[in-house]
Scaffold this active site. Structure first.
Site, PDB file in Angstrom:
ATOM      1  CB  CYS A 339       7.964   6.152  -0.996  1.00 43.21           C
ATOM      2  SG  CYS A 339       6.833   7.240  -0.093  1.00 43.21           S
ATOM      3  CB  CYS A 342       5.234   8.275  -2.816  1.00 43.22           C
ATOM      4  SG  CYS A 342       5.995   9.362  -1.599  1.00 43.22           S
ATOM      5  CG  ASP A 343       5.916   5.350  -5.623  1.00 49.77           C
ATOM      6  OD1 ASP A 343       5.551   6.470  -6.012  1.00 49.77           O
ATOM      7  OD2 ASP A 343       7.102   5.055  -5.420  1.00 49.77           O
TER       8      ASP A 343
END
Length: 515
Positions: A339, A342-343
């Site tokens: 992701c 997200c990361d």
């Protein structure tokens, strides 16, 4: 800090505060502390029921929220804006006595938990999965005086992130030890703490009367099937690990007809709300392990429960396909990620690779290019599959390189984190290496159908459920829809349509078999 739109929304919500609350800011001489102080002053100035004082939290800057006169148990180590602004709003309301909409039985279960539970959740403000975890743990902290929770913005506390080698969020610690990673729901968290809950739930589920139609999966296809079934006036149930499915991991959605733009979590919430309007029996945090057919269709759950139904619609969806190369599993969440939204922030100023040249891969490369030092797209084929507009944008970026005809062969690490990637040039056969800190895998989807391989349901060699024009499978009374099936083009709106088709096909089957 707050624009006029956010102020207007917040002003409406603050009217729901029942009892006084206190905000406390623990700060230092850094700019972010000043920003957090300004935010707290702005919020406190909007309601007579909110007071503000100086805090003494160990992390700085930190905003703490508590009922007046109580020691704070909810802390935001960082500035709770972006996706986390909703987490702040809910913390204000719940600390001020506004009741949660969660299942009353679950809330009482939280109140009865014994022991000391001190949670810490590392997040990034761009992570759309993090708020669910933060909000669940914040709620638990407001309900039980033995529970505390601190949201930690990894971008502000890099020393902690590096010390704990955190490269993926949300990342939860309990009493200083790793507790969980990735999206977790409130029932899942409580279930991990209350070890007897799973057995009690399994026994309760096994006592349920047979359904007329049972949908397996809570994504767009499952939601559509549930709505169409329930509207027929039959007893309808839906069982899934979580509601929303893969849509929950989708950020921007711009091709949902009549809705120019929305985001996955928002769409998922709307789907769940719509399904609940029809009285569908929604069962989450449960995974199906086996399907058999006797006089009815029987589903064995991993928890040990057994459900029965006259007809079933399988809408189990798909998940990100993995590379299946040496090092991938070992360094998952230690540099291998799936992701970018997200990361991505954890790789600021570093070199990363994106594996895959389809739309998702090129979109990831474009997004990451604004955060990291350099992005290398590694594509197996000799051409990119992404839309031309995306290709043009990626090629125009100075810190994005694209390597074609490249087969990823190994994720290279130093024992604790990713340090590189090995790939084979498919034209020359030469094996080459890239030095980098992160690898984002974006190579398509694989259907969630492994559990059906021992059943009598026909699958393709790719694991997709074979269906006809009405969504019927090879087993009488069992229908299927969405990304887990042979329906071409894996799109949200197509999944919804196939879910409706499968439910109508199953209803037609019920009518004919009852006669």
């Amino acid at each position: 800090m707050l624009d006029s739109n956010l102020k207007q929304q917040l002003d409406t919500y603050l009217n729901y505060i029942v009892t006084p609350i206190e905000l406390s800011v623990s700060g230092n001489d850094q700019a972010k502390s000043a920003e957090l102080q300004a935010l707290a002053e702005e919020v406190a100035g909007m309601s007579a029921k909110i007071s503000l004082k100086v805090g003494n939290a160990p992390r700085q800057p930190t905003l703490s929220v508590a009922a007046a006169g109580q020691a704070p148990r909810v802390h935001f180590a960082g500035i709770p804006m972006g996706h986390e602004f909703t987490s702040l709003v809910l913390a204000l309301l719940q600390s001020g006595g506004h009741p949660s909409k969660a299942d009353p039985a679950l809330l009482e279960q939280i109140r009865q938990l014994k022991g000391e539970f001190h949670f810490e959740t590392y997040i990034s403000l761009s992570c759309q999965n993090c708020p669910d975890v933060v909000q669940a743990l914040n709620l638990m902290a407001t309900l039980n005086p033995n529970i505390t929770h601190t949201m930690i913005d990894g971008a502000l506390f890099q020393d902690e992130v590096n010390a704990r080698q955190i490269m993926a969020v949300p990342n939860v610690y309990l009493n200083g030890e790793p507790f969980g990673q990735g999206r977790m729901t409130l029932p899942e968290i409580v279930g991990k703490l209350d070890t007897g809950a799973a057995e009690r739930k399994a026994a309760e589920l096994s006592e349920k009367a047979p359904y007329d139609m049972l949908i397996v999966g809570g994504g767009p296809a499952g939601a559509a099937a549930a709505i169409y079934a329930a509207r027929k006036g039959i007893r309808t149930g839906l069982v899934a690990e979580r509601f929303g499915g893969q849509v929950m991991d989708t950020v921007g959605i711009e091709n949902f007809i009549s809705v120019p733009y929305t985001e996955g979590p928002k769409l998922s919430a709307s789907l769940e709300q719509h399904v609940r309007q029809y009285g569908v029996d929604i069962i989450t945090e449960q995974r199906v392990a086996k399907l058999t057919r006797a006089d009815q269709v029987e589903l064995d759950l991993v928890s040990g429960a057994k459900l029965k139904s006259r007809a079933v619609v399988l809408a189990t969806g798909a998940r990100w396909r993995e590379l299946n190369v040496p090092g991938e599993a070992e360094y998952r969440t230690k540099g291998v990620a799936y992701c970018p939204h997200c990361d991505g922030p954890f790789f600021k100023g570093k070199k990363v690779a994106v594996i895959g040249g389809g739309n998702s891969g090129i979109e990831a490369a474009i997004d990451l290019a604004g955060i990291v030092e350099h992005v290398t797209v590694v594509e197996f084929a000799d051409t990119l599959r992404a839309d031309e507009v995306l290709q043009k944008k990626a090629r125009s970026l100075p810190n994005v390189d694209i390597i074609l005809n490249a087969q990823t062969t190994e994720v290279i690490g130093d024992g604790s984190k990713v340090v590189g990637l090995a790939y084979k040039d498919r034209s020359s056969g030469e094996v080459k290496q890239l030095e980098l800190a992160g690898i984002f895998v974006q190579i398509g989807l694989v259907p969630n159908t492994e559990w059906l391989k021992e059943s009598d349901i026909s699958l393709t060699r790719f694991g997709e459920i074979e269906i006809d024009a009405k969504g019927a499978t090879s087993m009488p009374g069992v229908f299927a829809a969405g990304d887990a099936t042979t329906v071409p083009f894996k799109q949200i709106i197509i999944s919804m349509g196939s879910g409706a088709t499968a439910a109508l096909g199953a209803f037609d089957y019920l009518i004919r078999t009852s006669v």
